[in-house]
Scaffold this active site. Structure first.
Site, PDB file in Angstrom:
ATOM      1  N   HIS A 243      18.488 -17.099   3.980  1.00 50.56           N
ATOM      2  CA  HIS A 243      17.763 -16.239   4.066  1.00 50.56           C
ATOM      3  C   HIS A 243      18.746 -16.008   4.602  1.00 50.56           C
ATOM      4  O   HIS A 243      19.702 -14.065   3.469  1.00 50.56           O
ATOM      5  CB  HIS A 243      16.164 -16.004   4.663  1.00 50.56           C
ATOM      6  CG  HIS A 243      15.337 -16.782   4.292  1.00 50.56           C
ATOM      7  ND1 HIS A 243      15.039 -17.198   3.023  1.00 50.56           N
ATOM      8  CD2 HIS A 243      14.805 -18.073   5.234  1.00 50.56           C
ATOM      9  CE1 HIS A 243      14.547 -17.633   3.480  1.00 50.56           C
ATOM     10  NE2 HIS A 243      14.089 -18.914   3.904  1.00 50.56           N
TER      11      HIS A 243
HETATM   12  O1  RIB Z   1      11.279 -15.329   6.136  1.00 53.01           O
HETATM   13  C1  RIB Z   1      12.809 -15.703   6.383  1.00 53.01           C
HETATM   14  C2  RIB Z   1      12.939 -14.873   7.234  1.00 53.01           C
HETATM   15  O2  RIB Z   1      12.384 -14.803   8.602  1.00 53.01           O
HETATM   16  C3  RIB Z   1      15.273 -14.881   7.849  1.00 53.01           C
HETATM   17  O3  RIB Z   1      14.968 -14.299   8.215  1.00 53.01           O
HETATM   18  C4  RIB Z   1      14.332 -15.723   9.069  1.00 53.01           C
HETATM   19  O4  RIB Z   1      15.381 -15.945  10.002  1.00 53.01           O
HETATM   20  C5  RIB Z   1      12.418 -15.300   9.537  1.00 53.01           C
HETATM   21  O5  RIB Z   1      13.063 -14.419  10.273  1.00 53.01           O
END
Ligand code: RIB
Ligand code: CA
Length: 313
Positions: A243
């Site tokens: 992500h």
């Molecule tokens: O949904 C994914 C996000 O939530 C990413 O930033 C992960 O590190 C968590 O913070």
């Protein structure tokens, strides 16, 4: 070329860690003014410890790490140890950090850097819940017109939610903060699950980089081996989504990504759909566009960039 000045607001988390390493591995392109940590994946004291561990792993004790908000603006904190482990960086052990926490509170640090640097020269990269960012905007509204832009990981539309059927974690944890940021008028680029779920770790890629066998690569491989198991069990074995590195990769190679400038609103009233990012992808309303909502990436190009840059650490 003068490096772009960036602030990184983060809740490390293994994927945050890769994003931070990617940024620190690009000193000719990115000048990391400061790292500000927020409670999210794990509580604040652990995100603070983890951010300093990551800086020391990259040999960058010079980057100040500021501690920020320990809870969302209006709601109890929700964490994600089931994904990231109790430490937030399970999968590879590193020594406790010796670099100190920087003096200024994260909210003050965000305001300080935006006020000090030339107008429009700072980009804020938000990798966790937006509590620190919204708090800075509430305390010093004038920074909105001085900030060059915000690139954030958060939200979901076609991909729907990962923490509830309707919401992605970063937005879900502090929807009120997200609403303040989306209504700030700042130029926003969003990396929702729609694109990050296409940045899936493959066994071939992990095996490939593991041959580089540096301290940073050993940490990344251990962290991601642990981190991806949750998503692979949940989504059926395709691989763990990277992500947060999408935020930094967009700064380095925006041509790898594509999206639309649309209106995005945040649900804060309904408990059923709390934190939903209502993206007007088909422009069926007359609500003003307020974010570039990224929907696709060149995954091969993304992982080639990661390999190239992480190898340099
Ligand atoms: O949904 C994914 C996000 O939530 C990413 O930033 C992960 O590190 C968590 O913070
Ligand atoms: Ca994160």
């Amino acid at each position: 070329m003068t490096p772009r000045k960036i602030l990184i607001d983060t809740d490390p988390g293994q994927d945050d860690a890769v994003a931070i390493l990617l940024a620190l591995a690009a000193p000719e392109e990115l000048e990391v003014l400061a790292i500000t940590v927020v409670a999210g994946n794990v509580p604040l004291e652990k995100t603070s410890r983890n951010a300093r561990v990551i800086c020391e792993l990259a040999g960058r004790r010079d980057v100040p790490v500021h501690e920020g908000c320990a809870a969302p603006l209006e709601r109890p904190l929700v964490t994600a140890e089931h994904v990231h482990g109790k430490s937030g960086l399970d999968g590879h052990d590193l020594p406790e950090p010796t670099m100190p926490v920087a003096d200024l509170h994260a909210v003050e640090a965000i305001i300080h850097h935006i006020r000090r640097e030339p107008r429009g020269s700072v980009t804020l990269c938000a990798l966790g819940p937006l509590t620190n960012v919204a708090s800075a905007l509430l305390k010093a509204p004038e920074i909105a017109e001085r900030l060059g832009g915000i690139v954030l990981m958060g939200g979901a539309y076609f991909e729907v939610g990962n923490v509830t059927p309707a919401a992605e974690f970063n937005i879900y944890v502090d929807p009120e903060a997200a609403k303040i940021v989306l209504k700030s008028g700042i130029e926003i680029t969003m990396m929702p699950l729609d694109v990050t779920h296409k940045a899936l770790i493959t066994r071939d890629w992990l095996d490939g980089i593991s041959t580089l066998d540096t301290p940073a690569i050993r940490a990344v491989c251990g962290w991601l081996d642990f981190y991806e198991r949750f998503d692979m069990e949940k989504y059926g074995g395709k691989g763990g989504p990277l992500h947060d590195p999408c935020v930094i990769a967009w700064l380095l190679r925006p041509e790898l990504f594509s999206g639309r400038h649309v209106n995005v609103e945040i649900e804060t009233q309904s408990e059923l759909t709390r934190g939903m990012t209502v993206a007007d992808w088909w422009r069926v309303t007359d609500r003003a566009a307020n974010a570039t909502f990224i929907g696709d990436l060149d995954a091969d190009g993304f992982f080639d960039l990661l390999t190239e840059r992480l190898a340099a650490l």
